[in-house]
Design a protein around this motif. Structure first.
Motif, PDB file in Angstrom:
ATOM      1  N   PHE A  83       0.811  -1.227   0.000  1.00 24.17           N
ATOM      2  CA  PHE A  83       0.000   0.000   0.000  1.00 24.17           C
ATOM      3  C   PHE A  83       0.842   1.274   0.000  1.00 24.17           C
ATOM      4  CE2 PHE A  83      -3.181  -2.664   2.667  1.00 24.17           C
ATOM      5  CZ  PHE A  83      -3.573  -3.351   1.523  1.00 24.17           C
ATOM      6  N   VAL A  84       2.147   1.147   0.169  1.00 26.05           N
ATOM      7  CA  VAL A  84       3.018   2.322   0.292  1.00 26.05           C
ATOM      8  C   VAL A  84       2.819   3.346  -0.817  1.00 26.05           C
ATOM      9  CG1 VAL A  84       5.420   3.077   0.108  1.00 26.05           C
ATOM     10  CG2 VAL A  84       4.792   1.304   1.746  1.00 26.05           C
ATOM     11  N   PRO A  85       2.809   2.968  -2.108  1.00 29.71           N
ATOM     12  CA  PRO A  85       2.761   3.998  -3.152  1.00 29.71           C
ATOM     13  C   PRO A  85       1.440   4.750  -3.229  1.00 29.71           C
ATOM     14  CG  PRO A  85       2.525   1.840  -4.139  1.00 29.71           C
ATOM     15  CD  PRO A  85       2.891   1.615  -2.691  1.00 29.71           C
ATOM     16  N   PHE A  86       0.418   4.260  -2.549  1.00 33.94           N
ATOM     17  CA  PHE A  86      -0.878   4.940  -2.572  1.00 33.94           C
ATOM     18  C   PHE A  86      -1.001   5.951  -1.426  1.00 33.94           C
ATOM     19  CE2 PHE A  86      -1.379   0.514  -4.089  1.00 33.94           C
ATOM     20  CZ  PHE A  86      -1.481   0.811  -5.436  1.00 33.94           C
ATOM     21  N   MET A  87       0.037   6.028  -0.601  1.00 34.89           N
ATOM     22  CA  MET A  87       0.090   6.985   0.500  1.00 34.89           C
ATOM     23  C   MET A  87       1.084   8.090   0.152  1.00 34.89           C
ATOM     24  SD  MET A  87       0.383   4.336   3.725  1.00 34.89           S
ATOM     25  CE  MET A  87      -0.672   2.879   3.839  1.00 34.89           C
ATOM     26  N   THR A  88       0.878   9.259   0.722  1.00 28.21           N
ATOM     27  CA  THR A  88       1.880  10.305   0.576  1.00 28.21           C
ATOM     28  C   THR A  88       3.130   9.906   1.365  1.00 28.21           C
ATOM     29  OG1 THR A  88       1.108  11.517   2.522  1.00 28.21           O
ATOM     30  CG2 THR A  88       0.079  12.079   0.387  1.00 28.21           C
ATOM     31  N   GLN A  89       4.226  10.562   1.083  1.00 28.72           N
ATOM     32  CA  GLN A  89       5.472  10.274   1.789  1.00 28.72           C
ATOM     33  C   GLN A  89       5.301  10.432   3.301  1.00 28.72           C
ATOM     34  OE1 GLN A  89       8.369   9.311   0.337  1.00 28.72           O
ATOM     35  NE2 GLN A  89       9.704   9.385   2.146  1.00 28.72           N
ATOM     36  N   GLU A 197      -6.480  12.631   4.524  1.00 27.12           N
ATOM     37  CA  GLU A 197      -5.127  12.162   4.232  1.00 27.12           C
ATOM     38  C   GLU A 197      -4.886  10.734   4.693  1.00 27.12           C
ATOM     39  OE1 GLU A 197      -4.783  14.776   8.016  1.00 27.12           O
ATOM     40  OE2 GLU A 197      -5.902  14.772   6.122  1.00 27.12           O
ATOM     41  N   MET A 198      -5.796  10.195   5.531  1.00 24.90           N
ATOM     42  CA  MET A 198      -5.673   8.809   5.977  1.00 24.90           C
ATOM     43  C   MET A 198      -6.581   7.883   5.183  1.00 24.90           C
ATOM     44  SD  MET A 198      -3.289   9.027   8.136  1.00 24.90           S
ATOM     45  CE  MET A 198      -3.285   7.502   9.072  1.00 24.90           C
ATOM     46  N   THR A 199      -6.866   8.262   3.958  1.00 25.11           N
ATOM     47  CA  THR A 199      -7.565   7.401   3.003  1.00 25.11           C
ATOM     48  C   THR A 199      -6.701   7.308   1.754  1.00 25.11           C
ATOM     49  OG1 THR A 199      -8.783   9.154   1.875  1.00 25.11           O
ATOM     50  CG2 THR A 199      -9.772   8.234   3.872  1.00 25.11           C
ATOM     51  N   PHE A 200      -6.937   6.278   0.947  1.00 22.90           N
ATOM     52  CA  PHE A 200      -6.190   6.169  -0.305  1.00 22.90           C
ATOM     53  C   PHE A 200      -6.987   5.385  -1.329  1.00 22.90           C
ATOM     54  CE2 PHE A 200      -4.713   2.588   2.299  1.00 22.90           C
ATOM     55  CZ  PHE A 200      -4.721   1.516   1.420  1.00 22.90           C
ATOM     56  N   SER A 201      -6.530   5.459  -2.557  1.00 22.83           N
ATOM     57  CA  SER A 201      -7.165   4.757  -3.676  1.00 22.83           C
ATOM     58  C   SER A 201      -6.105   3.964  -4.428  1.00 22.83           C
ATOM     59  CB  SER A 201      -7.824   5.761  -4.629  1.00 22.83           C
ATOM     60  OG  SER A 201      -8.203   5.113  -5.836  1.00 22.83           O
ATOM     61  N   PHE A 202      -6.462   2.754  -4.830  1.00 23.95           N
ATOM     62  CA  PHE A 202      -5.526   1.906  -5.576  1.00 23.95           C
ATOM     63  C   PHE A 202      -5.315   2.391  -7.013  1.00 23.95           C
ATOM     64  CE2 PHE A 202      -6.921  -1.007  -2.200  1.00 23.95           C
ATOM     65  CZ  PHE A 202      -5.681  -1.435  -1.746  1.00 23.95           C
ATOM     66  N   THR A 203      -6.005   3.427  -7.396  1.00 27.81           N
ATOM     67  CA  THR A 203      -5.819   3.988  -8.748  1.00 27.81           C
ATOM     68  C   THR A 203      -5.018   5.283  -8.722  1.00 27.81           C
ATOM     69  OG1 THR A 203      -7.908   5.217  -8.640  1.00 27.81           O
ATOM     70  CG2 THR A 203      -7.986   2.969  -9.527  1.00 27.81           C
ATOM     71  N   GLU A 204      -4.598   5.713  -7.538  1.00 28.66           N
ATOM     72  CA  GLU A 204      -3.888   7.000  -7.431  1.00 28.66           C
ATOM     73  C   GLU A 204      -2.546   6.803  -6.714  1.00 28.66           C
ATOM     74  OE1 GLU A 204      -4.368  11.431  -5.393  1.00 28.66           O
ATOM     75  OE2 GLU A 204      -6.011   9.972  -5.247  1.00 28.66           O
ATOM     76  N   ARG A 206       0.827   8.107  -5.138  1.00 28.51           N
ATOM     77  CA  ARG A 206       1.220   9.347  -4.462  1.00 28.51           C
ATOM     78  C   ARG A 206       2.701   9.392  -4.130  1.00 28.51           C
ATOM     79  NH1 ARG A 206      -3.792   9.646  -0.089  1.00 28.51           N
ATOM     80  NH2 ARG A 206      -5.399  10.363  -1.548  1.00 28.51           N
ATOM     81  N   SER A 207       3.391   8.273  -4.208  1.00 30.08           N
ATOM     82  CA  SER A 207       4.821   8.233  -3.891  1.00 30.08           C
ATOM     83  C   SER A 207       5.411   6.924  -4.402  1.00 30.08           C
ATOM     84  CB  SER A 207       5.056   8.354  -2.377  1.00 30.08           C
ATOM     85  OG  SER A 207       4.525   7.222  -1.703  1.00 30.08           O
ATOM     86  N   HIS A 208       6.729   6.864  -4.499  1.00 24.19           N
ATOM     87  CA  HIS A 208       7.469   5.622  -4.773  1.00 24.19           C
ATOM     88  C   HIS A 208       6.999   4.888  -6.031  1.00 24.19           C
ATOM     89  CE1 HIS A 208       7.835   6.374  -0.391  1.00 24.19           C
ATOM     90  NE2 HIS A 208       9.099   6.023  -0.596  1.00 24.19           N
ATOM     91  N   GLN A 209       6.622   5.654  -7.038  1.00 25.39           N
ATOM     92  CA  GLN A 209       6.119   5.025  -8.269  1.00 25.39           C
ATOM     93  C   GLN A 209       7.181   4.202  -8.998  1.00 25.39           C
ATOM     94  OE1 GLN A 209       5.570   8.215  -7.373  1.00 25.39           O
ATOM     95  NE2 GLN A 209       3.688   9.063  -8.250  1.00 25.39           N
ATOM     96  N   ASP A 210       8.451   4.455  -8.714  1.00 19.49           N
ATOM     97  CA  ASP A 210       9.519   3.788  -9.455  1.00 19.49           C
ATOM     98  C   ASP A 210       9.905   2.431  -8.875  1.00 19.49           C
ATOM     99  OD1 ASP A 210       9.672   5.948 -11.192  1.00 19.49           O
ATOM    100  OD2 ASP A 210      11.175   6.989  -9.977  1.00 19.49           O
ATOM    101  N   GLU A 211       9.383   2.075  -7.719  1.00 16.76           N
ATOM    102  CA  GLU A 211       9.703   0.776  -7.132  1.00 16.76           C
ATOM    103  C   GLU A 211       9.069  -0.342  -7.962  1.00 16.76           C
ATOM    104  OE1 GLU A 211      11.666  -0.058  -4.763  1.00 16.76           O
ATOM    105  OE2 GLU A 211      11.921   1.695  -3.456  1.00 16.76           O
TER     106      GLU A 211
END
Length: 347
Positions: A83-89, A197-204, A206-211
């Protein structure tokens, strides 16, 4: 990242206590923290331990071979890193940035979320939240309410939530006959305020897109993880069955076990050949073809069936003593059956 013989023995010595108490021991949990096993899929700048997927699946297999509940908890806990990339840094650092950080939760949409200024008011009950008793965060899906009622569209809007332990009530209802120490209880949330900010979407993103890991399709990611657990449990079952028959001097059943081990080894090799190839494809092309995704899914189901098949074939040969719940072979057989009931392994 292996375990020493002493570490394996230490964890296994606690298996019966963990099963009896229905929770992992602090000592076994500390092994997970020390080896950063909950952070195998967390980016390194978030106190992570980013690990290539094929290596991580082999770790899951080894953890499950040591103890079923231990392996399941490592696998589920590590999976939250996806879930990391769907959260802000900043949110990712809050959720994962400490050694004991781990998510428990559910993918079921059995809650509701009402939009309010700056966030949502959430209510719901979610089943099978493995690791609930040591989780530092909880994630769950809720259906967005429209004008006080759940969205009635054919495709209702889903809100994925990140919640803190103080917002969650744990209902200790995990009463299965296997994987008892996973604390896979239900959680209840009542009128909790969850900021945007404590919600997220699997289509968005927000960080670490290159992993690379986060580009692996989620279904295949989950299936390979659970298949690793099933194979590790089958390894332990075969090991325990062999030890039992050596003590009895039953050469006929020992021969069946050896034959089963050889057949199962071929199945594991086939699974890892496809998994390794999929990881190679992802690194080279940046995506998996639909054909490879189907192939991975098929291999996971096949591996799970082969794992369960080890027990189905051999358990009836082990005699009445194998039916005693305090024997290793009995506990592992129950754990294996429970793990293979997961919908993603049934095909």
């Amino acid at each position: 990242m292996g375990f020493t013989a002493h570490e394996i023995s230490s964890i296994r010595e606690q298996s019966q206590q963990m099963e009896h108490d229905g929770v992992i021991t602090p000592e076994a949990l500390q092994y997970i923290y020390d080896k950063k096993l909950f952070h195998l899929f967390v980016a390194d700048d978030l106190d992570g331990n980013m690990t290539p997927l094929p290596e991580a699946i082999r770790i899951f297999q080894e953890c499950a071979r040591i103890d079923g509940s231990f392996g399941w908890l490592v696998t589920i806990g590590a999976g939250g890193g996806y879930f990391v990339p769907f959260m802000t840094q900043s949110v990712g650092l809050d959720v994962f940035g400490k050694p004991e950080a781990v998510i428990a939760g559910s993918g079921a949409t059995t809650g509701t979320a009402r939009k309010v200024d700056g966030g949502y008011i959430v209510n719901g009950r979610w089943k099978y939240c493995s690791g609930s008793t040591h989780a530092t965060s909880f994630t769950a899906n809720s259906i967005l309410e429209q004008e006080g009622r759940p969205n009635s569209d054919e495709s209702p809007q889903i809100v994925t939530l990140i919640m803190t332990p103080d917002q969650v009530q744990i209902l200790k209802d995990w009463n299965t006959f296997g994987l008892k120490a996973t604390a896979s209880h239900s959680i209840v949330v009542t009128d909790a305020y969850i900021p945007d900010e404590m919600t997220f979407s699997f289509t968005e993103y927000r960080s670490h897109q290159d992993e690379v890991l986060y580009k692996y399709p989620f279904l295949a990611f989950a299936q390979t993880s659970f298949a690793g657990v099933a194979m590790g449990l089958a390894d332990h079952f075969l090991e325990a069955a062999e030890e039992m028959m050596k003590v009895r001097g039953n050469d006929k059943v020992l021969a069946e076990i050896i034959e089963q081990k050889q057949e199962f080894a071929r199945q594991k090799d086939a699974f890892y050949m496809v998994l390794d190839k999929s990881w190679e494809d992802l690194n080279q092309k940046g995506t998996l073809s639909p054909e490879m995704e189907l192939r991975i899914s098929s291999e996971c189901v096949t591996a799970a069936r082969a794992s369960l098949g080890c027990g189905l074939k051999l358990f009836p040969m082990l005699g009445l003593s194998a039916c005693m719940e305090d024997t290793v072979v009995n506990r592992v057989w129950r754990d294996l059956q429970t793990a293979c009931q997961h919908a993603l392994l049934r095909g």
